[in-house]
Design a protein around this motif. Structure first.
Motif: not given
Length: 163
Positions: A134-138, A144-152
């Motif tokens: 619940e980090a984004k009010y709209h 929710d804000i989904i955190v995604m990552g891509l490693m080299e």
């Protein structure tokens, strides 16, 4: 506001505050407080029949140079969505980021209602790493804000993500 010793605590709001840190204290601060690395923005164009160029969209990397990582932001103009152009832009930008900017990882934060961006990131090799609840009010509610990552290494080792 008083501290435990009863002395009044003071604070500063603004970007001009400068503090000298010991070498030991530096590890506790965000790199954004220590460095002034400017974001790197790649703007993509489409050449029109009359020779003019039209902006398709952009991909921006908010760099963390010490840690060799960046936060990514991207945008595709509405008339170009759903045609695979966003995927091509993202793939070209990732190649630039890992080969030319020498990044080790890229992080994306995506609002849970932005399903199109979530699918694009997943198809490009990004993995879900966490959720900011619940980090984004709209539109009258919290998302929710989904955190995604891509490693080299993941990018290098998977030819499918680079096609």
């Amino acid at each position: 506001m008083n501290n435990p010793k009863g002395e009044e605590l003071k604070f500063h709001i603004g970007s001009t505050f400068v503090v000298e840190l010991s070498g030991e204290d530096v590890k506790y601060f965000s790199e954004r407080r220590i460095t002034r690395a400017e974001p790197v923005t790649l703007v993509f164009f489409s050449e029109k029949a009359d020779g003019d160029n039209e902006k398709i969209g952009f991909v921006e990397f908010d760099l963390r140079v010490i840690n060799r990582n960046a936060y990514i932001t991207f945008y595709v103009a509405p008339q170009y969505r759903g045609k695979g152009i966003g995927k091509l832009m993202l793939r070209k930008a990732l190649e630039f980021a890992f080969k030319e900017l020498n990044l080790h990882r890229i992080t994306a934060e995506v609002y849970e209602y932005n399903e199109r961006s979530l699918r694009l990131l997943e198809s490009s090799g990004f993995k879900k790493e966490g959720i900011l609840k619940e980090a984004k009010y709209h539109d009258g509610r919290y998302w929710d804000i989904i955190v995604m990552g891509l490693m080299e290494e993941d990018w290098k080792n998977n030819e499918e993500f680079r096609r």
